[in-house]
Design an enzyme around this catalytic site. Sequence first.
Site, PDB file in Angstrom:
ATOM      1  N   CYS A   1      -5.659   2.595  -8.438  1.00 33.42           N
ATOM      2  CA  CYS A   1      -4.404   3.355  -8.499  1.00 33.42           C
ATOM      3  C   CYS A   1      -3.878   3.408  -9.923  1.00 33.42           C
ATOM      4  O   CYS A   1      -3.354   4.415 -10.361  1.00 33.42           O
ATOM      5  CB  CYS A   1      -3.372   2.740  -7.563  1.00 33.42           C
ATOM      6  SG  CYS A   1      -3.075   1.002  -7.878  1.00 33.42           S
TER       7      CYS A   1
ATOM      8  N   GLU B   1       3.847   2.025  -2.321  1.00 35.86           N
ATOM      9  CA  GLU B   1       3.021   1.902  -3.528  1.00 35.86           C
ATOM     10  C   GLU B   1       1.968   2.984  -3.424  1.00 35.86           C
ATOM     11  O   GLU B   1       1.005   2.846  -2.664  1.00 35.86           O
ATOM     12  CB  GLU B   1       2.374   0.509  -3.590  1.00 35.86           C
ATOM     13  CG  GLU B   1       3.362  -0.639  -3.714  1.00 35.86           C
ATOM     14  CD  GLU B   1       4.042  -0.667  -5.070  1.00 35.86           C
ATOM     15  OE1 GLU B   1       3.535  -0.038  -6.018  1.00 35.86           O
ATOM     16  OE2 GLU B   1       5.102  -1.294  -5.173  1.00 35.86           O
TER      17      GLU B   1
END
Length: 502
Positions: A279, A245
Amino acid sequence: MTSTDTKPADHDTALTSVNPATGEVIGTHVIADDAAVAAAVAKARAAAATWGALSFDERRTHLLRWSSKLVQDSEKFCELIHAENGKPLDDAFLELMLALEHIAWAAKNAKKVLGPKKVSPGALMSNFSARLEQRPLGVVGVIGPWNYPVYTPNGSIAYALAAGNTVVFKPSEYSTGIGNFLAHAFAAANPELPEGVFITINGYGETGAALVRSEVDKIAFTGSTATGKRIMAAAAERLTPVLLECGGKDAVIVAADADIKAAADAVAWGATANSGQTCAGVERVYVDRSVREEFVAEVKRILTDIKPGSDEKAAYGPMTMPSQIDIVRRHIEDALKNGGTAVLGGPESVKAPFIEPVVLVDVDENSEAVAEETFGPTITIRTVDGVDEAVELANNSKYGLSSAVYSKKNGLDIARRLRVGATSVNSVLAFAAIPGLPFGGVGDSGIGRIHGEPGLREFTRPHSIAVQRFTVPGMALLSYSRTDSTMKLLRKLVPFLHGRHK
Ligand code: NAD
């Protein structure tokens, strides 16, 4: 070892955690070397025999007890998150709440998603029963970032545990205390379980690298793309599977028919909350020419009153990682050098450790501020002539984590054209708060999915089982006793089964 062992620091063997707003020392943690990492993985391996043999219902009980313990200790935990990460107390509480939603979803859905399933054996194998069972992998190594130090690693920890794995967690060196708090709460809530179901190892990148080299059965990494690539290369040595991720450069499309006030409100928050250290935060906006003036003015109006700090009134906190401050400054300067204009703030907004909101318009698409992850409270806004241009520019990125679309009529259609793992329509970041929706990216944003059903399956291996219930004389396809009449029959059957479509 549970990495909470705290003792006075020696330079190479201890890690000191500090408050990013004040520089005050919060704690000192022993750094796990290769031997300590191997010992932690061995302990988790031993515990996996017990934890993996429990029923889904039993694991659910243990996971929910952990949640309750975190709720019980939430005030203390949020104070630690505020001190070590810098985010406001309310944001710390929101993060904890979202993590609890995921723990509950994983605990409550693992049985339905991963429980044994019957599969049709098909006409040719109708004397068989077929079943698919999902087995835990064993020990999962989780390596986490610091920006959402509770929510983000739990996308892997809670789901890996619910699937029957034990977990060795290496928190970021900037959120070591927070990571250990999580593991201690699990142990305290479940004293009857063997030590090693969920434990931490502390340290910098080298400790993470040792975990990747160790005998774990999967690495679940959340962090930067550069580190993700290094981890994947290292994991190839043992063919250890990886879930990555990584970073993002998320775009928001504001169409001509958007609710401009709502879009500006969401963009202002999505770009600057958590100091922009998200993010899936808003980094780029593509706004239709017909609504640009109104949109830019509204974003500017909202962000003019938004101030960082570490007091109770602060909208967001300091930059957690000092080295990121220079990157944000460089991106602002590069944007201005490449034809962009700052309609709010500028290089002078960088007042380390805090950065005030910066709004940049009409920045060259090749500048660092548009092409690279900034990870600060800044935003670029570009004017486009229609949705096609907006989609093309939004997709023109090496990243593909998530995105958002503001349009009253065509939100869903525009969303479907975006090359990303998730999209919010008439909202930002909404998918991350819906536990049943998987999360993860394409391209440089990573490989695999956390959350939802795919997020549980990530931590299992499918085990297919075919059981012969009875034999059919002469029909033994998988045997030398197969007869000529069987083959004659099959030659008639196959055109009927597979050869009838024009
Ligand atoms: P980072 O890559 O610097 O560090 C992440 C973790 O990896 C840390 O625990 C670090 O100690 C460890 N590490 C560093 N080198 C290693 C190596 N060689 N082997 C193994 N482990 C190593 O990232 P960061 O600065 O902590 O986090 C910010 C980044 O994380 C941003 O790019 C952000 O977009 C990304 N992020 C992604 C998601 C997501 O879900 N996609 C969520 C949060 C953050």
